[in-house]
Design a protein around this motif. Structure first.
Motif, PDB file in Angstrom:
ATOM      1  N   THR A 191     -82.071   1.356 -45.322  1.00  0.00           N
ATOM      2  CA  THR A 191     -81.580   2.503 -46.264  1.00  0.00           C
ATOM      3  C   THR A 191     -80.091   2.860 -45.830  1.00  0.00           C
ATOM      4  OG1 THR A 191     -83.785   3.486 -46.832  1.00  0.00           O
ATOM      5  CG2 THR A 191     -81.855   4.871 -47.093  1.00  0.00           C
ATOM      6  N   THR A 239     -77.802   5.064 -46.978  1.00  0.00           N
ATOM      7  CA  THR A 239     -77.517   6.414 -47.450  1.00  0.00           C
ATOM      8  C   THR A 239     -76.131   6.657 -47.005  1.00  0.00           C
ATOM      9  OG1 THR A 239     -79.820   7.129 -47.821  1.00  0.00           O
ATOM     10  CG2 THR A 239     -78.048   8.727 -47.955  1.00  0.00           C
ATOM     11  N   ARG A 240     -75.786   6.676 -46.037  1.00  0.00           N
ATOM     12  CA  ARG A 240     -74.488   7.368 -45.190  1.00  0.00           C
ATOM     13  C   ARG A 240     -73.623   6.100 -44.857  1.00  0.00           C
ATOM     14  NH1 ARG A 240     -74.130  12.558 -44.617  1.00  0.00           N
ATOM     15  NH2 ARG A 240     -76.206  13.973 -45.056  1.00  0.00           N
ATOM     16  N   ARG A 251     -72.965   4.504 -56.834  1.00  0.00           N
ATOM     17  CA  ARG A 251     -74.017   4.101 -55.903  1.00  0.00           C
ATOM     18  C   ARG A 251     -75.380   5.215 -56.015  1.00  0.00           C
ATOM     19  NH1 ARG A 251     -72.570   4.618 -49.758  1.00  0.00           N
ATOM     20  NH2 ARG A 251     -74.790   4.121 -49.306  1.00  0.00           N
ATOM     21  N   ASP A 252     -76.444   4.607 -56.253  1.00  0.00           N
ATOM     22  CA  ASP A 252     -77.738   5.377 -56.589  1.00  0.00           C
ATOM     23  C   ASP A 252     -78.537   5.255 -55.160  1.00  0.00           C
ATOM     24  OD1 ASP A 252     -80.185   6.472 -57.064  1.00  0.00           O
ATOM     25  OD2 ASP A 252     -80.054   5.649 -59.214  1.00  0.00           O
ATOM     26  N   ASN A 253     -78.375   6.472 -54.452  1.00  0.00           N
ATOM     27  CA  ASN A 253     -79.340   6.122 -53.164  1.00  0.00           C
ATOM     28  C   ASN A 253     -80.702   5.970 -53.296  1.00  0.00           C
ATOM     29  OD1 ASN A 253     -76.924   6.435 -51.677  1.00  0.00           O
ATOM     30  ND2 ASN A 253     -76.683   8.238 -51.519  1.00  0.00           N
ATOM     31  N   ALA A 254     -81.290   6.870 -54.269  1.00  0.00           N
ATOM     32  CA  ALA A 254     -82.602   6.704 -54.762  1.00  0.00           C
ATOM     33  C   ALA A 254     -82.942   5.240 -54.872  1.00  0.00           C
ATOM     34  CB  ALA A 254     -82.956   7.679 -55.806  1.00  0.00           C
ATOM     35  N   ASP A 270     -69.655  11.517 -52.923  1.00  0.00           N
ATOM     36  CA  ASP A 270     -69.131  10.102 -52.688  1.00  0.00           C
ATOM     37  C   ASP A 270     -67.639  10.143 -52.400  1.00  0.00           C
ATOM     38  OD1 ASP A 270     -71.210   8.700 -55.357  1.00  0.00           O
ATOM     39  OD2 ASP A 270     -71.590   8.668 -52.859  1.00  0.00           O
ATOM     40  N   TRP A 283     -71.039   7.686 -48.979  1.00  0.00           N
ATOM     41  CA  TRP A 283     -71.575   9.205 -49.481  1.00  0.00           C
ATOM     42  C   TRP A 283     -71.945   9.820 -48.057  1.00  0.00           C
ATOM     43  CZ3 TRP A 283     -75.821  12.074 -48.175  1.00  0.00           C
ATOM     44  CH2 TRP A 283     -76.167  13.281 -49.090  1.00  0.00           C
ATOM     45  N   SER A 284     -71.202  11.332 -48.309  1.00  0.00           N
ATOM     46  CA  SER A 284     -71.559  12.077 -47.249  1.00  0.00           C
ATOM     47  C   SER A 284     -71.513  13.578 -47.561  1.00  0.00           C
ATOM     48  CB  SER A 284     -70.519  11.951 -46.047  1.00  0.00           C
ATOM     49  OG  SER A 284     -69.213  11.966 -46.651  1.00  0.00           O
ATOM     50  N   ASN A 321     -81.140   2.667 -53.939  1.00  0.00           N
ATOM     51  CA  ASN A 321     -80.464   1.876 -52.985  1.00  0.00           C
ATOM     52  C   ASN A 321     -79.796   0.731 -53.702  1.00  0.00           C
ATOM     53  OD1 ASN A 321     -80.375   2.093 -50.039  1.00  0.00           O
ATOM     54  ND2 ASN A 321     -81.994   0.380 -49.546  1.00  0.00           N
TER      55      ASN A 321
END
Length: 127
Positions: free
Chosen positions: A28, A30-31, A73-76, A57, A53-54, A78
């Motif tokens: 993942t 995410t960050r 980006r779509d973190n959900a 974006d 992303w923190s 990935n």
């Protein structure tokens, strides 16, 4: 095992639009900063855009694509996206997505900053 898989490349006429995606598995991010690069035969890999992303974006674009390309980006899911508009023949290249190994501060345009790479997807813009 971390895998980055690009998709969505193809052939488009100059002035047209195209989107490419990068699906990440095995980790993942995410960050982590994610980036898009491109390369044509005989030339070095060129930075296109990056995103981190923190909380919200942060994005960074090469001057050559600023105002025409959008990274998101779509973190959900990935997944990282690159929307390309007003395409020019000089945008023709293999487009690669990349991810840094550990979250850092800021965004980098250097390919040396990124550890994980996809296999690339061809984007061809005809004149």
């Amino acid at each position: 095992q971390v895998q980055l898989v690009e998709s969505g490349g193809g052939l488009v006429q100059a002035g047209g639009s195209l989107s490419v995606s990068c699906a990440v598995s095995g980790h993942t991010f995410t960050r982590h900063a994610m980036g898009w690069f491109r390369q044509v035969p005989g030339k070095e890999r060129e930075f296109v855009a990056a995103i981190r992303w923190s909380g919200s974006d942060s994005t960074y674009y090469a001057d050559s694509v600023k105002g025409r390309f959008t990274i998101s980006r779509d973190n959900a899911k990935n997944t990282v996206y690159l929307q390309m508009h007003s395409l020019k023949p000089e945008d023709t290249a293999v487009y690669y997505c990349a991810a840094e190994r550990n979250p850092r501060i800021g965004l980098s345009s250097s390919p040396l900053h990124y550890y994980y790479w996809g296999q690339g997807t061809q984007v061809t813009v005809s004149s």
